[in-house]
Design a protein around this motif. Sequence first.
Motif, PDB file in Angstrom:
ATOM      1  N   THR A   1      25.636  70.672  66.732  1.00 19.96           N
ATOM      2  CA  THR A   1      26.582  70.348  65.671  1.00 19.96           C
ATOM      3  C   THR A   1      26.004  69.278  64.757  1.00 19.96           C
ATOM      4  OG1 THR A   1      28.333  70.807  67.261  1.00 19.96           O
ATOM      5  CG2 THR A   1      28.966  69.709  65.234  1.00 19.96           C
ATOM      6  N   PHE A   2      25.268  68.354  65.309  1.00 20.83           N
ATOM      7  CA  PHE A   2      24.632  67.309  64.525  1.00 20.83           C
ATOM      8  C   PHE A   2      23.611  67.913  63.561  1.00 20.83           C
ATOM      9  CE2 PHE A   2      22.124  63.320  64.141  1.00 20.83           C
ATOM     10  CZ  PHE A   2      23.183  62.480  63.804  1.00 20.83           C
ATOM     11  N   VAL A   3      22.826  68.884  64.032  1.00 23.23           N
ATOM     12  CA  VAL A   3      21.839  69.539  63.186  1.00 23.23           C
ATOM     13  C   VAL A   3      22.524  70.396  62.123  1.00 23.23           C
ATOM     14  CG1 VAL A   3      20.000  71.283  63.211  1.00 23.23           C
ATOM     15  CG2 VAL A   3      20.021  69.478  64.906  1.00 23.23           C
ATOM     16  N   ILE A   4      23.614  71.047  62.480  1.00 26.97           N
ATOM     17  CA  ILE A   4      24.356  71.869  61.513  1.00 26.97           C
ATOM     18  C   ILE A   4      24.868  71.012  60.365  1.00 26.97           C
ATOM     19  CG2 ILE A   4      26.490  73.188  61.213  1.00 26.97           C
ATOM     20  CD1 ILE A   4      25.924  74.469  63.918  1.00 26.97           C
ATOM     21  N   ALA A   5      25.250  69.779  60.644  1.00 26.14           N
ATOM     22  CA  ALA A   5      25.709  68.885  59.580  1.00 26.14           C
ATOM     23  C   ALA A   5      24.583  68.625  58.584  1.00 26.14           C
ATOM     24  CB  ALA A   5      26.207  67.578  60.177  1.00 26.14           C
ATOM     25  N   TYR A   6      23.376  68.398  59.066  1.00 22.99           N
ATOM     26  CA  TYR A   6      22.251  68.193  58.157  1.00 22.99           C
ATOM     27  C   TYR A   6      21.894  69.476  57.418  1.00 22.99           C
ATOM     28  CZ  TYR A   6      21.367  63.494  59.750  1.00 22.99           C
ATOM     29  OH  TYR A   6      21.474  62.167  60.005  1.00 22.99           O
ATOM     30  N   LEU A   7      21.927  70.617  58.104  1.00 22.37           N
ATOM     31  CA  LEU A   7      21.596  71.880  57.453  1.00 22.37           C
ATOM     32  C   LEU A   7      22.603  72.243  56.372  1.00 22.37           C
ATOM     33  CD1 LEU A   7      20.301  74.065  60.416  1.00 22.37           C
ATOM     34  CD2 LEU A   7      18.993  72.924  58.630  1.00 22.37           C
ATOM     35  N   SER A   8      23.862  71.891  56.572  1.00 25.69           N
ATOM     36  CA  SER A   8      24.852  72.173  55.526  1.00 25.69           C
ATOM     37  C   SER A   8      24.574  71.346  54.278  1.00 25.69           C
ATOM     38  CB  SER A   8      26.266  71.920  56.041  1.00 25.69           C
ATOM     39  OG  SER A   8      26.441  70.555  56.351  1.00 25.69           O
ATOM     40  N   GLY A   9      24.100  70.121  54.447  1.00 27.42           N
ATOM     41  CA  GLY A   9      23.711  69.313  53.294  1.00 27.42           C
ATOM     42  C   GLY A   9      22.522  69.908  52.560  1.00 27.42           C
ATOM     43  N   ILE A  10      21.545  70.413  53.316  1.00 27.50           N
ATOM     44  CA  ILE A  10      20.379  71.049  52.698  1.00 27.50           C
ATOM     45  C   ILE A  10      20.806  72.303  51.956  1.00 27.50           C
ATOM     46  CG2 ILE A  10      18.218  72.260  53.232  1.00 27.50           C
ATOM     47  CD1 ILE A  10      17.826  70.221  55.499  1.00 27.50           C
ATOM     48  N   LYS A  11      21.740  73.062  52.546  1.00 22.74           N
ATOM     49  CA  LYS A  11      22.223  74.279  51.892  1.00 22.74           C
ATOM     50  C   LYS A  11      22.935  73.943  50.586  1.00 22.74           C
ATOM     51  CE  LYS A  11      25.018  78.372  52.567  1.00 22.74           C
ATOM     52  NZ  LYS A  11      25.976  79.062  53.422  1.00 22.74           N
ATOM     53  N   LEU A  12      23.735  72.890  50.580  1.00 23.15           N
ATOM     54  CA  LEU A  12      24.393  72.478  49.344  1.00 23.15           C
ATOM     55  C   LEU A  12      23.379  72.106  48.273  1.00 23.15           C
ATOM     56  CD1 LEU A  12      27.385  70.342  50.634  1.00 23.15           C
ATOM     57  CD2 LEU A  12      27.493  72.498  49.404  1.00 23.15           C
ATOM     58  N   PHE A  13      22.317  71.422  48.660  1.00 23.92           N
ATOM     59  CA  PHE A  13      21.267  71.060  47.712  1.00 23.92           C
ATOM     60  C   PHE A  13      20.589  72.305  47.148  1.00 23.92           C
ATOM     61  CE2 PHE A  13      16.743  70.182  47.013  1.00 23.92           C
ATOM     62  CZ  PHE A  13      16.861  69.336  45.922  1.00 23.92           C
ATOM     63  N   LEU A  14      20.280  73.279  48.015  1.00 27.75           N
ATOM     64  CA  LEU A  14      19.621  74.496  47.555  1.00 27.75           C
ATOM     65  C   LEU A  14      20.525  75.327  46.660  1.00 27.75           C
ATOM     66  CD1 LEU A  14      17.653  75.525  50.763  1.00 27.75           C
ATOM     67  CD2 LEU A  14      16.779  74.461  48.681  1.00 27.75           C
ATOM     68  N   VAL A  15      21.827  75.341  46.953  1.00 21.58           N
ATOM     69  CA  VAL A  15      22.765  76.072  46.093  1.00 21.58           C
ATOM     70  C   VAL A  15      22.814  75.433  44.704  1.00 21.58           C
ATOM     71  CG1 VAL A  15      25.226  76.545  45.758  1.00 21.58           C
ATOM     72  CG2 VAL A  15      24.156  77.064  47.929  1.00 21.58           C
ATOM     73  N   SER A  16      22.797  74.107  44.631  1.00 19.82           N
ATOM     74  CA  SER A  16      22.790  73.458  43.319  1.00 19.82           C
ATOM     75  C   SER A  16      21.488  73.761  42.573  1.00 19.82           C
ATOM     76  CB  SER A  16      23.002  71.954  43.452  1.00 19.82           C
ATOM     77  OG  SER A  16      21.882  71.341  44.030  1.00 19.82           O
TER      78      SER A  16
END
Length: 124
Positions: free
Chosen positions: A53-68
Amino acid sequence: MNIVKAKLMNFHNRLKSTFWKSLAIVIVLLIAGPELLISMELMALVELIGASTFVIAYLSGIKLFLVSCQRKFINFERYSVMFIPSWRQIKSMPGLALHMPPERTLIQLLFTTIYLGLSLAIIK
């Protein structure tokens, strides 16, 4: 009498070493301050909710950056004839893959390659 004195000296040495260890812990807490407590909280959080879950939190931030980044890229290419077909359309008409590359980006890539090649040729 000697036995009592030896035990008292042993007890005194233990107290002295405990005092210095306690003083060292207090100094570390005062110098490190909130960072030490935050790291302890993060470790407890990892233990509580799990590493995945801790890693998923970081991956969701990376995904938001890539979507932008993707939105900015699409905004940049909005004046070109960029057509993104679906996988089903590409399977039925493979020639559509030739019309997929973004024109403006490819031209910039070409000019950048030429510029870097000429710059390296001049430097040598």
